[in-house]
Design a protein around this motif. Structure first.
Motif, PDB file in Angstrom:
ATOM      1  N   VAL A 235       0.861  -1.180   0.000  1.00 37.76           N
ATOM      2  CA  VAL A 235       0.000   0.000   0.000  1.00 37.76           C
ATOM      3  C   VAL A 235       0.896   1.228   0.000  1.00 37.76           C
ATOM      4  N   ALA A 236       0.616   2.173  -0.914  1.00 40.57           N
ATOM      5  CA  ALA A 236       1.476   3.348  -1.046  1.00 40.57           C
ATOM      6  C   ALA A 236       0.635   4.610  -1.216  1.00 40.57           C
ATOM      7  N   GLU A 248      -2.256   3.880  -3.859  1.00 40.58           N
ATOM      8  CA  GLU A 248      -2.132   2.724  -4.739  1.00 40.58           C
ATOM      9  C   GLU A 248      -1.977   1.453  -3.897  1.00 40.58           C
ATOM     10  N   SER A 249      -2.812   0.455  -4.205  1.00 46.97           N
ATOM     11  CA  SER A 249      -2.747  -0.851  -3.545  1.00 46.97           C
ATOM     12  C   SER A 249      -2.290  -1.881  -4.571  1.00 46.97           C
ATOM     13  N   THR A 250      -1.351  -2.730  -4.189  1.00 40.98           N
ATOM     14  CA  THR A 250      -0.671  -3.575  -5.168  1.00 40.98           C
ATOM     15  C   THR A 250      -0.570  -5.022  -4.686  1.00 40.98           C
ATOM     16  N   LEU A 251      -0.787  -5.952  -5.619  1.00 40.00           N
ATOM     17  CA  LEU A 251      -0.432  -7.358  -5.452  1.00 40.00           C
ATOM     18  C   LEU A 251       0.708  -7.642  -6.415  1.00 40.00           C
ATOM     19  N   GLY A 274      -5.478   2.106  -8.215  1.00 44.31           N
ATOM     20  CA  GLY A 274      -5.188   3.466  -7.781  1.00 44.31           C
ATOM     21  C   GLY A 274      -6.451   4.268  -7.564  1.00 44.31           C
ATOM     22  N   ASN A 275      -6.509   4.985  -6.441  1.00 42.47           N
ATOM     23  CA  ASN A 275      -7.666   5.821  -6.109  1.00 42.47           C
ATOM     24  C   ASN A 275      -7.187   7.246  -5.846  1.00 42.47           C
ATOM     25  N   ARG A 282      -9.970   9.508 -12.542  1.00 41.07           N
ATOM     26  CA  ARG A 282      -8.666   8.944 -12.859  1.00 41.07           C
ATOM     27  C   ARG A 282      -8.389   7.648 -12.101  1.00 41.07           C
ATOM     28  N   ASP A 283      -9.324   7.195 -11.272  1.00 41.31           N
ATOM     29  CA  ASP A 283      -9.152   5.915 -10.583  1.00 41.31           C
ATOM     30  C   ASP A 283      -8.898   4.819 -11.610  1.00 41.31           C
TER      31      ASP A 283
END
Length: 416
Positions: A235-236, A248-251, A274-275, A282-283
């Protein structure tokens, strides 16, 4: 048969003791060395080998005392301090062991000794339960404002002159990044990693905007005979002008497969959501994959190359694109005491829809290169001087998005 003199006999006994230790017989080696120690109490090679047998026999504390005394007697000889670090590692003091080796690098040892020390540091880092990261520097930037390098843009078929706020400006910013990773073994050949990093860029001149980011990562690394696999989530949050811009949440997954003794095939697959805080149109959801070889060039240089492919799907199709590109990362030790990293990428983003404003399909060609030098042979209070050069350019079919930046970085960083 000619009888051996005492000197030759002692040297043969030392060789035999070393062989017994290598064969996994430290008890027998220690008995032989006890006799040698009485005959040659000040022989440094005998003392080194005794310390190694003490470690092998599960008594690193005695080895540490012996090696500390030997190091005091021979301050210009790096061997006892290297062995001292290994003894501390055997006692579970990984941080202390690494600190001793890093300090030894600061004494500018010969090239072969440096290679051995660097190899030992990498082996210790693999055992280390906490790995820290830190750097700070001052960065002159030719485009600190992130603006376009154009003086005018074409809008609805007519040229329009841009105001100064939209154009790139030179400036200086300060950068600081810090973080670390906690690692622990879960099951055999599987390690759990929890990492946290923060980054901040602050303008030191009139131009520029403060920006910050952070990244929290939870991952598992599984090792096998032919390679390893890293899986995780991250999570960034990103901040612009001290306000939350997006999260931004990433796997991700990062497999590596050995192709030979030193070469490997390395890949990655990243899924990101991305939110945006103030622009929900732009999500996006994005996936990006990369794969390529990693191989040595000589004894001191490694090259990793990747082909890149990705797709972004945004709430508004204007912000959706297909990505293709290549990247390369070169790491080397070109001269005694220096560590060099050169990263470069060439990426093309082709957007899915025409721009609502310009009526043109946006295509961006992105080129970036970054050179980083760390003088790891000069260590003061655990830090080394660092120097960096960076270049990035975006060439777009919509010239408002054309950008170019050249940066120089001067600062300090951890040597490893």
């Amino acid at each position: 048969m000619v009888p051996l003199d005492a000197e030759t006999g002692d040297r043969l006994a030392l060789v035999l003791a070393r062989q017994l230790l290598a064969e996994g017989k430290p008890g027998e080696a220690r008995k032989m060395l006890a006799i040698l120690e009485r005959r040659r109490p000040h022989d440094r090679d005998v003392q080194i080998l005794i310390a190694q047998t003490e470690v092998a026999l599960g008594d690193p504390v005695s080895a540490i005392r012996r090696l500390e005394a030997l190091s005091d007697l021979h301050p210009d000889w790096p061997r006892p301090r290297v062995e001292l670090a290994l003894a501390h590692a055997a006692a579970g003091n990984i941080g202390k062991a690494k600190a001793i080796l890093v300090a030894e690098l600061g004494k500018n040892p010969p090239r072969d000794v440096r290679r051995n020390i660097e190899s030992a540091i990498r082996a210790l880092e693999d055992q280390q339960k906490f790995v820290r990261r830190f750097s700070v520097g001052v960065v002159p930037d030719s485009n600190v404002s992130g603006g376009t390098y154009n003086d005018s843009v074409e809008f609805l078929g007519l040229p329009f002159t841009l105001n100064d706020d939209a154009k790139q400006k030179e400036g200086v910013r300060g950068e600081i990044s810090a973080g670390g990773t906690v690692r622990t073994r879960w099951v055999e050949d599987t390690r759990i990693e929890l990492g946290a990093d923060v980054y901040h860029s602050e303008p030191l001149s009139d131009a520029g905007t403060p920006s910050s980011s952070a990244r929290l990562t939870l991952a598992a690394r599984v090792r096998g005979r032919r390679g390893n696999l890293r899986l995780g989530v991250a999570v960034a949050p990103y901040y612009w002008d001290n306000e939350l811009q997006r999260i931004e949440s990433t796997l991700f997954t990062e497999p590596a497969y050995r192709l030979g003794r030193r070469a490997a095939l390395v890949g990655s697959l990243v899924l990101t959501e991305g939110n945006w805080a103030d622009a929900p149109v732009r999500d996006f959801r994005q996936w990006e994959a990369g794969v390529g070889p990693s191989f040595p060039i000589g004894d001191d240089t490694w090259l990793q190359a990747n082909g890149i492919f990705g797709v972004r799907n945004a709430e508004d199709e204007v912000y959706s694109y297909i990505r293709r590109g290549v990247s390369a990362n070169l790491k080397t030790v070109p001269a005694n005491g220096w560590r060099l990293s050169l990263a470069a990428a060439l990426i093309k983003d082709v957007y899915r829809e025409e721009s609502l404003v310009y009526g043109v399909t946006q295509e961006d060609l992105i080129a970036a290169a970054n050179l980083q030098l760390v003088r790891s042979g000069f260590v003061v209070f655990g830090f080394s001087p660092s120097f960096g050069l960076g270049y990035s350019e975006v060439r777009s079919t919509i010239d408002l998005f054309d950008k170019r930046s050249f940066t120089i970085q001067l600062g300090i960083a951890l040597p490893y």
